[in-house]
Design an enzyme around this catalytic site. Structure first.
Site, PDB file in Angstrom:
ATOM      1  N   VAL A 159       3.779   1.123   2.421  1.00 56.56           N
ATOM      2  CA  VAL A 159       3.510   0.100   3.433  1.00 56.56           C
ATOM      3  C   VAL A 159       4.002  -1.225   2.854  1.00 56.56           C
ATOM      4  CG1 VAL A 159       1.796  -0.991   4.894  1.00 56.56           C
ATOM      5  CG2 VAL A 159       1.439   1.339   4.085  1.00 56.56           C
ATOM      6  N   LYS A 201       5.016   0.308   7.898  1.00 57.92           N
ATOM      7  CA  LYS A 201       4.649   1.583   7.304  1.00 57.92           C
ATOM      8  C   LYS A 201       5.849   2.503   7.393  1.00 57.92           C
ATOM      9  CE  LYS A 201       0.124   2.304   7.652  1.00 57.92           C
ATOM     10  NZ  LYS A 201      -1.180   2.717   8.138  1.00 57.92           N
ATOM     11  N   GLY A 235       0.553   5.555   1.017  1.00 56.71           N
ATOM     12  CA  GLY A 235      -0.252   6.701   1.425  1.00 56.71           C
ATOM     13  C   GLY A 235       0.599   7.952   1.345  1.00 56.71           C
ATOM     14  N   GLY A 236       0.063   9.026   1.850  1.00 55.32           N
ATOM     15  CA  GLY A 236       0.794  10.280   1.786  1.00 55.32           C
ATOM     16  C   GLY A 236       2.121  10.225   2.517  1.00 55.32           C
ATOM     17  N   PHE A 237       2.210   9.357   3.500  1.00 61.21           N
ATOM     18  CA  PHE A 237       3.402   9.304   4.344  1.00 61.21           C
ATOM     19  C   PHE A 237       4.514   8.468   3.736  1.00 61.21           C
ATOM     20  CE2 PHE A 237       0.034   6.429   5.274  1.00 61.21           C
ATOM     21  CZ  PHE A 237       0.636   5.215   5.046  1.00 61.21           C
ATOM     22  N   GLY A 238       4.187   7.578   2.782  1.00 59.99           N
ATOM     23  CA  GLY A 238       5.199   6.688   2.221  1.00 59.99           C
ATOM     24  C   GLY A 238       4.582   5.336   1.940  1.00 59.99           C
ATOM     25  N   GLY A 281       0.829  -1.190   0.000  1.00 60.31           N
ATOM     26  CA  GLY A 281       0.000   0.000   0.000  1.00 60.31           C
ATOM     27  C   GLY A 281       0.867   1.243   0.000  1.00 60.31           C
ATOM     28  N   ASP A 302     -10.287  10.041  11.337  1.00 60.79           N
ATOM     29  CA  ASP A 302     -10.278   9.576   9.943  1.00 60.79           C
ATOM     30  C   ASP A 302     -10.999   8.227   9.852  1.00 60.79           C
ATOM     31  OD1 ASP A 302      -9.819   9.809   7.277  1.00 60.79           O
ATOM     32  OD2 ASP A 302      -7.721   9.156   7.359  1.00 60.79           O
TER      33      ASP A 302
END
Ligand SMILES: *[C@@H]1O[C@H](CO)[C@@H](O)[C@H](O)[C@H]1NC(C)=O
Ligand SMILES: *[C@@H]1O[C@H](CO)[C@@H](O)[C@H](O)[C@H]1NC(C)=O
Ligand SMILES: *[C@@H]1O[C@H](CO)[C@@H](O)[C@H](O)[C@H]1NC(C)=O
Ligand SMILES: *[C@@H]1O[C@H](CO)[C@@H](O)[C@H](O)[C@H]1NC(C)=O
Ligand SMILES: *[C@@H]1O[C@H](CO)[C@@H](O)[C@H](O)[C@H]1NC(C)=O
Length: 944
Positions: A620, A634, A615-618, A613, A732
């Site tokens: 997974v 993550k 996401g905005g953070f990097g 996966g 969220d």
């Protein structure tokens, strides 16, 4: 602005914003990707780059040894030669147990691998008594390691196809000394290489020693003196090519030109290994031989002989190099002699049968003017993998159970195979063909504590499960009722609490399951809301909230419009004072979670091989801990040093949050350059995909399952709101952030991550609220006043999605979408519940129960927020809905049995109208005893 325009803007925003959030799966490929290189016996946290292989990373074997078995030791003087490769200076030895195993992972099921083990005794134990022990490849015997000299290195290699996504190598004590090991390597091979290696047959490199070579390792090159051993990076697959040695009658030919290998499946790019060849000095033939392999010791041996040829000299046209290949004096290549092609390699291979001596002769033909040459050869012993392992799911479940309860039994390697090493306390069935499976598990008095682990439910052939006399706590999980083969379940003498799953009681009532639950003080006893009867069908008139669609539409538009503005303001505020985001009062100074080094993360994720996966953070990444349990790692891609404090605060905060309906944080990594969180991996994926992805069509969720998912998630949120001080607000909540276990237990994920990744949040202002938009509490955005009720609002949207299967923005025409709440209200105002219920449920639900949930969902979206229920209210309501559904399902399915008393098998009716406290567990037990399975149909072991 007209509402429809507002809606369109809302949609555009939603689409634009959500695309970067979509999962992207990228597979990073590196030359050495998938290499596992273990130096056995070094400290658990040590790793180093090995100079003899241009820096392949060797790591400690500690995390790969099953159940952490074994002890470390160093070789003793004078054997501790500093010139040796590092991995020979220490060993891990296994004084306890018959079989000690390493579990190598991740590997690809059906993938081909080179496995290499090395042994250097070096009198590590000071006894100067080298041992003899057996070596197994998975569940099949590989070799007998007969250490005859303390200063000799023994290296064994095999080419195998891995049946599962893990691969085991075991050392077996045969009573002739303590097994030990120095090094263990695993290298992925391309599937086109060594086609003779299959799932049923492995290739064991012949260990026969030759006087001219350093050790018994029958993969040879013919370079002159000074080129002792080729491996990685000369061989990209890190096979060991040993120098054959100096033979007076042979000369050598070398070339600096490139040798083409496109006709040779063993290589996929040109290699130095074939740039040299041996040729007789005077004669016209090359001879070599081999005999029985004392390690493999196969009476009925079949060998695979592979000979590599490439012409290295540009030959004048009036010359001819041509030779016959004779094996055991018989010509092998037919009437045509072999003429190697100039700078183009070929491999000639053949199976050779018989356990005695075998000879190979390369003899010049009568036409030849030049002697034969040979560039390389390999000899393998072909080994049938006749022993069948335990089926994959059972093996993994058993390993997970071992880990979960930290069981220290003889539980190593494969649970059922080979038979003589079956794990203690379990029975297996061995079908005539196909894998074994676990049928009985006797974990009585085994010191188990914690909840009944979901892994049990993966044991699909389990008939008899005895968990009595332990300290198991929590509730009796519903999945126990879904286990297809279970006939006997003993949970007595534990600390279980809560209600007994209705399905389980039903099975018991019907006689398909013997259930023992006595002596669990809290079971069905002290919680009225869970155990009380809800007999009278709810005949409440459901009031549909009146709605003003335009007002809702406008509100949504305003929310969308304000969002960017506020995000930007927020960004400035957070940049100025990041800690204002999160100020837990009682911050512990010591983390309770494991701290990983970046090296460890690299190891457990196989160098970040599988991205699951982004996401905005990097990214997974999927990883496996030492014990084999899968984790989601993550990574936070980090470009500046900002945000470390928030990250650590969050990791600390999360580490204190423990609930079965929250995805557990296992640990974190923080060093100068890397930040990462390590979570438990959830096999069932996220709820959004389950409702609307591919799985939704294949196996749609039933209403009962949806209700349980709703209740699980509500429990998780209630915990965040009520049990944490100050309360944690998730902020969220959405179906994407509700993850499912294999048996559909729901867990809330990503809690507080927004806060943890304040920096990222800020730098992704336009994308971050994306998935959130449809879930956003308008009041929160209007007032900036955050409360638990914002989560309740979002949870209401989740409930609507569970009912309808629709996304937050429901498409009503080609150009128009409306918010799910608006859509549901409109439909309900027409009094039509079936038109909103997800058609994938096939109409199988209790209408009252669906109405009730819809009503609850809409209450969650009330304005002002104080009119919304709390999560505790939501939990109570959902429980009622679930019971309605259970009653419905039972009245539906129980027509075969006498209806009135039939319900007495459920928790609900055992108590009748009495208070739960009047329902001692003994009484429950009595009722259950009466419906014991008749012994004639009982196939499992006799209940005690
Ligand atoms: C180990 O090898 C030695 C020497 O070759 C031999 O005498 C001995 O019988 C072998 N032991 C076993 C158990 O095979
Ligand atoms: C090769 O043949 C020559 C002449 O017959 C002889 O002197 C030499 O010793 C031989 N070399 C080897 C290695 O046999
Ligand atoms: C092999 O080649 C080397 C130099 O290339 C040479 O010195 C040596 O005599 C040759 N023969 C053998 C048998 O090593
Ligand atoms: C040896 O192998 C052959 C076939 O490869 C088989 O027919 C025979 O039974 C085997 N013998 C033994 C003793 O295993
Ligand atoms: C091959 O022939 C040689 C000599 O003719 C003989 O000594 C040897 O035993 C034969 N080998 C086999 C495997 O038959």
């Amino acid at each position: 602005m007209a509402p429809s325009t507002a809606m369109q803007s809302f949609l555009v925003l939603l689409c634009l914003a959500s695309s970067p959030e979509l999962f992207t799966v990228i597979h990073g490929q590196q030359v050495d990707s998938g290499f596992i290189s273990l130096d056995c016996g070094i400290a658990a946290d040590r790793s180093y780059s090995d100079p003899s292989t241009s820096g392949l990373r060797y790591v400690s074997d500690a995390g790969f040894s099953d159940a952490g078995a074994g002890l470390n030791a160093s070789v003793a003087p004078p054997y501790d030669n500093p010139g040796m490769a590092d991995r020979y200076s220490t060993v891990r030895y296994f004084p306890d147990g018959n079989r000690s195993c390493y579990t190598l992972r991740p590997v690809t099921p059906g993938g081909k691998y080179l496995v290499r083990v090395s042994f250097y005794y070096g009198d590590y134990d000071g006894n100067n008594r080298p041992p003899v022990f057996d070596l197994h490849l998975g569940v099949n015997r590989w070799a007998t390691v007969n250490v005859t000299a303390a200063d000799e290195r023994y290296i064994l290699e095999a080419v195998v196809v891995s049946p599962a996504d893990f691969f085991q190598v075991c050392l077996v004590n045969t009573g002739l000394g303590t097994p030990f090991i120095s090094g263990l390597d695993l290298r992925p091979l391309k599937w086109t290489m060594y086609p003779e290696a299959t799932i049923n047959q492995s290739l064991l490199l012949l260990t026969l020693s030759r006087p001219s070579a350093t050790f018994g390792f029958n993969r040879y090159h013919f370079w002159p003196l000074g080129y002792p051993l080729f491996r990685y990076p000369f061989d990209p697959y890190d096979r060991l090519w040993q120098r054959y040695g100096t033979v007076a009658a042979w000369n050598n030919i070398t070339t600096s030109a490139t040798v083409d290998v496109s006709d040779v499946s063993s290589f996929d790019k040109s290699t130095d290994i074939l740039r040299s060849a041996a040729t007789p000095v005077n004669g016209t033939r090359i001879d070599f031989a081999w005999g029985p392999d004392s390690f493999v010791n196969n009476d009925n041996a079949t060998y695979l002989l592979m000979l590599y040829f490439a012409e290295l000299q540009r030959l004048p046209s009036n010359t001819l190099r041509q030779f016959d290949i004779l094996v055991d004096n018989a010509t092998w290549n037919g009437s045509q002699g072999v003429t190697p092609k100039y700078l183009s390699a070929q491999v000639v291979k053949r199976m050779v049968k018989g356990s005695g001596q075998h000879t190979v002769t390369l003899a010049a033909t009568t036409d030849a003017t030049l002697p034969p040459i040979i560039n390389a050869f390999e000899i393998y012993s072909v080994n049938s993998m006749t022993e069948v392992a335990t089926n994959d799911a059972d093996a993994k479940a058993m390993m997970a159970i071992r880990t979960k309860y930290a069981l220290k039994k003889n539980w190593m390697g494969d649970p059922c195979a080979p038979k003589e090493f079956t794990w203690d306390d379990l029975n297996c069935s061995y079908p005539p063909s196909g894998p074994a499976s676990v049928t009985t598990l006797q974990l009585s008095s085994s010191g188990l504590s914690g909840v009944v682990d979901a892994s049990f439910s993966d044991l699909k052939s389990l008939q008899h499960l005895d968990l009595s006399n332990n300290s198991l706590s929590g509730s009796i999980p519903d999945f126990l009722a879904q286990m297809p083969s279970l006939r006997y379940l003993d949970l007595s003498n534990n600390k279980l609490s809560g209600r007994i799953p209705a399905d389980l009681l039903e099975k018991n009532t019907k006689g398909s399951l013997v259930l023992r639950i006595d002596n669990n003080a809290n079971l069905c006893g002290n919680n009225i809301s869970t155990c009380e009867v809800e007999n009278k069908k709810s005949n409440k008139i459901l009031v549909i909230a009146t709605v003003i669609p335009i007002a809702v539409a406008t509100l949504l538009f305003v929310a969308a419009f304000l969002m960017l503005h506020r995000m930007r303001k927020r960004q400035d505020k957070w940049m100025a004072n990041p800690s204002s985001l999160n100020s837990p009062r009682d911050r512990p100074t010591i983390f309770e979670n494991r701290q990983f080094t970046y090296k460890e993360l690299k190891l457990i994720t196989s160098n970040f091989r599988e991205e699951i996966g982004r996401g905005g953070f990097g990214g997974v990444f999927l990883g496996y801990l030492e014990d084999g349990s899968p984790v989601a790692v993550k990574m936070r891609s980090k470009t500046s040093s900002q945000g470390d404090k928030e990250f650590l605060a969050e990791a600390q905060h999360l580490s204190r949050v423990h609930h079965r309906n929250l995805v557990s944080l296992i640990g974190f990594c923080k060093d100068k350059k890397h930040l990462a969180l390590v979570y438990e991996f959830m096999y069932g994926g996220n709820l959004e995909d389950r409702l609307r992805g591919e799985a939704a069509a294949a196996t749609p969720l039933t209403w009962h399952q949806r209700l349980k998912i709703a209740l699980d998630s509500a429990h998780g949120l209630e915990y965040l709101h009520k049990s944490c001080q100050p309360p944690l607000i998730h902020r969220d909540v959405k179906t994407r952030n509700i993850l499912l276990s294999a048996d559909l237990e729901a867990k809330i994920a990503d809690f507080g991550l927004m806060k943890a990744f304040a920096n990222e949040f800020v730098s992704h202002v336009t994308t971050m609220p994306a998935g959130t938009l449809g879930y956003l509490d308008p009041e929160y955005y209007n007032t900036s006043q955050l409360s638990e009720k914002s989560d309740v609002y979002s949870f209401g949207v989740v409930l609507l999605e569970l009912i309808t299967g629709q996304p937050p923005a429901v498409t009503i025409s080609n150009t128009e979408s409306i918010h799910i709440a608006l859509w549901v209200r409109q439909k309900l105002s027409e009094g039509d519940i079936t038109s909103i219920a997800d058609p994938r449920m096939g109409g199988k639900y209790d209408v009252n129960s669906v109405w009730k949930v819809a009503e609850l969902a809409l209450q969650c979206k009330e304005e002002p927020s104080r009119k919304r229920p709390t999560m505790t209210d939501v939990v109570v309501e959902l429980k009622e809905c679930l019971e309605l559904e259970v009653l419905h399902a039972m009245s539906y399915s129980s027509s075969a049995q006498s209806s009135a008393n039939n319900l007495s098998g459920t928790c609900v009716n055992i108590h009748g109208e009495t208070k739960a406290n009047d329902c001692p567990t003994q009484q429950v037990m009595l009722e259950l005893e009466q419906v014991r399975v008749p012994s004639t149909t009982h196939e499992g072991p006799t209940p005690r």
